[in-house]
Scaffold this active site. Structure first.
Site, short mmCIF file in Angstrom:
data_model
loop_
_atom_site.label_atom_id
_atom_site.label_comp_id
_atom_site.label_asym_id
_atom_site.label_seq_id
_atom_site.Cartn_x
_atom_site.Cartn_y
_atom_site.Cartn_z
CG ASP A 199 -0.44 3.87 6.25
OD1 ASP A 199 -0.89 4.85 6.87
OD2 ASP A 199 -1.12 3.16 5.51
CG HIS B 66 -1.64 1.28 1.46
ND1 HIS B 66 -2.54 1.83 0.56
CD2 HIS B 66 -1.59 2.15 2.51
CE1 HIS B 66 -3.01 2.98 1.04
NE2 HIS B 66 -2.44 3.19 2.21
CG HIS C 77 -1.79 5.53 12.14
ND1 HIS C 77 -3.15 5.70 12.28
CD2 HIS C 77 -1.51 5.89 10.87
CE1 HIS C 77 -3.67 6.11 11.14
NE2 HIS C 77 -2.70 6.24 10.27
#
Length: 628
Positions: A289, A248, A315
């Protein structure tokens, strides 16, 4: 292997100048004397005239191949002209004779073709070879070894001239039993550009894109993303959903680059978008991410709140800390201003919105995971993110879209909501995730899982393999957690009792249902339920803005000549679109199969006390209630 005519034609109309390009290519058919209509050319010669020549490049040579069936070697000519031009031509005549008892007919036709190619500077013009075998012409042009230059210096002279130069020396040594040879070669390049009067000479920045992204990718902190499944526990229900945050992140990196390149192409001068901005946006996409915890959002949203009351950890914050840690530990030489912009929006807010758009929710992060997740789970989708990328325009420091594309934008959010309902919060997926959360909570005191979030140098060690650690550890302190993981392996899951959708008029002020609410609603005289017997999942599905229409935040424009953007009012959009933009669903699970009946009954009582009616879509099956 590429077809030369189509390859060259694609470059013909390009307005992009590559100062390091070795090719100067033109349309080889531009001066072709024949009409384009095949009706005037006999069929056998029509194919001959439209001869296509393939080209490929090997480390040692450029190779041209032409399929010329039926052509004799003496009918083909290969010539080298001045200025490194390779010319391949052919000519043939076809004569057909037809005789019968009454007449004698002779038909003659001819055909020619001509292809001309400018060869690169590294071509050895005196060593070109051509051969003809079984109707296939092969032309081989050997290459000189050319080393790619490295940027060495950037100088600004007094007369506003930007000079970029580089120098490289290569030494090759070859030994065998009879001789020892050393070859030395060197290469230099220099480019000088006159800068315009409005250039800020004291703010010039330079960056080398090739290699910088790889320096981040090739670290243990980024490689950790290979062990974080993108969809948490969904692969236990959808076997194909095994893709990770690693894929991703690479996908978002690529899409971010495509998006910012399109903006630069159409509005680069107007917005001041340069290569520094492009690299910054791509890095932001790559690293967005890197701070995620195990099992996707489960770690942040469900596990940490149970073991760390009041924590505001996210996060996104950890991604910022991880980026700093990677740079420091691996001594990555990267511009500090670039890193600041990667971690937070700068003066060009629209660039930051490309990756994570907090203003309207349309960003390449969604583009990637919606398509990737749909395909992994075998689901179809009608959303075409390419339309939005190709038509977007920056107006007032915000990315806007043509008004006619409002339905495409709406499909983005509708597809995301469908994925939530079908995959992300699937009843079985949530049952497994509830069990994983309970296992992590049970193991936290012994393994100190939550403490990892305090230090990036420790946090990178935490990934989905924590479950395998719990499952295989012999420690008595992990017995309860280990039993939960083994139940998941053997599909002895928490049992789904039932669900209800919160009425529309109650959604806005709805308070999450807890296990205590269910236990307090049980009837006297039945099985005595405890809070630890019940698991509750409060599911929220929306179109990214809660109760509000996401189109209210999207700016549109009428056409590319427009100077104003606007929001499309509700009365100007399709009446088929939804008028409510959020669902809230309460699901209740029994942690022990024998308690399904009692918990289902308590759940129904809770609904009746809360709303005065039993609003379940369907009743709990009797056989499940009796299950032991």
């Amino acid at each position: 292997m590429a077809m030369l005519p189509s390859f060259f034609n694609n470059r013909r109309g390009s307005d992009i100048l590559d100062p390091f390009s070795a090719f100067d290519i033109w349309d080889p058919l531009k001066d072709f004397p024949f009409t384009s209509s095949n009706s005037l050319i006999p069929r056998e010669n029509s194919a001959f005239l439209s001869t296509r020549i393939d080209w490929k490049e090997t480390p040692e040579a450029h190779v041209f191949k032409a399929d010329l069936p039926g052509l004799k070697k003496e009918e083909v000519r290969v010539e080298i002209e001045e200025d490194r031009v390779l010319q391949i031509s052919g000519e043939r005549s076809v004569e057909k004779e037809d005789k019968n008892d009454t007449w004698h007919h002779v038909a003659r036709s001819g055909g020619r073709f001509l292809r001309r190619f400018r060869l690169p500077a590294n071509a050895k013009m005196d060593q070109v070879k051509a051969s003809m075998e079984n109707g296939v012409l092969t032309v081989t042009v050997p290459k000189e070894e050319v080393n790619k230059p490295e940027v060495k210096a950037i100088e600004i002279s007094d007369d506003r001239v930007l000079q970029i130069s580089g120098e490289r020396t290569v030494v090759k040594e070859d030994r065998n039993d009879t001789w020892h040879r050393v070859e030395r070669s060197s290469g230099k390049f220099s480019r000088r550009f006159g800068l315009p009067g409005n250039a800020k000479m004291d703010q010039i920045k330079a960056c080398m894109e090739n290699g910088l992204s790889l320096k981040f990718i090739d670290t243990e902190q980024f490689q950790r993303l290979r062990d974080l499944k993108q969809l948490g526990a969904a692969h236990m229900v959808y076997p194909g959903a095994v893709h990770t945050r690693f894929e991703h992140s690479l996908g978002v990196y690529w899409l971010a680059g495509e998006a910012v390149q399109l903006i630069k192409k159409h509005q680069g001068l107007e917005l001041g978008v340069d290569n520094f901005d492009i690299q910054t946006v791509k890095l932001a996409g790559l690293l967005h991410d890197v701070g995620h915890g195990p099992f996707s959002h489960l770690f942040q949203s469900e596990f940490l709140p149970l073991v760390m009351n009041g924590t505001e950890w996210s996060h996104e914050q950890m991604s910022t800390k991880m980026v700093d840690h990677i740079v420091d530990k691996h001594h990555i030489d990267v511009d500090s201003e670039m890193m600041r912009k990667v971690k937070d929006a700068g003066e060009k807010r629209f660039l930051y919105d490309i990756v994570a758009n907090g203003r309207n929710g349309v960003d390449v992060d969604k583009f990637d995971y919606i398509v990737r997740d749909s395909r992994a789970c075998g689901l179809g989708f009608s959303f075409e993110f390419q339309r939005l990328m190709e038509t977007m325009q920056v107006m007032g420091d915000e990315i806007c879209y043509p008004a006619k594309e409002y339905l495409t934008v709406q499909k983005l959010f509708a597809t995301r909501a469908d994925l939530y309902r079908t995959v992300y919060v699937h009843p079985k997926v949530k049952a497994i995730e509830l069990m994983i959360v309970d296992a992590l909570v049970e193991a936290n005191d012994y393994l100190q899982i939550s403490s990892f979030i305090e230090d990036p140098s420790e946090y990178w060690k935490l990934d989905d393999s924590i479950i395998k650690t719990i499952e295989t550890a012999p420690n008595q302190q992990l017995r309860e957690a280990r039993n939960l993981i083994r139940r998941i392996r053997t599909r002895n899951l928490y049992q789904f009792c039932n669900e209800y959708a919160v009425p529309r008029d109650k959604i806005e002020n709805f308070k999450d249902v807890t296990a205590r609410d269910i236990v307090c609603s049980q009837k006297n005289g039945g099985v005595l339920l405890k809070e630890e017997d019940v698991a509750v999942s409060n599911v929220r599905i929306d179109l990214t803005r809660g109760m509000h229409n996401p189109l209210e935040r999207i700016k549109f424009f009428k056409d590319y000549e427009s100077e104003e953007n606007f929001v499309i009012p509700d009365d100007r959009i399709s009446h088929l679109l939804p008028t409510c933009f959020q669902d809230k669903i309460v699901r209740v699970y029994a942690k022990k199969p024998e308690l399904v009946g009692a918990i289902s009954e308590a759940f129904e009582n809770f609904q009746f006390k809360t709303y005065g009616i039993k609003v379940q879509v369907h009743a709990t099956p009797e056989k499940k209630k009796r299950r032991m």
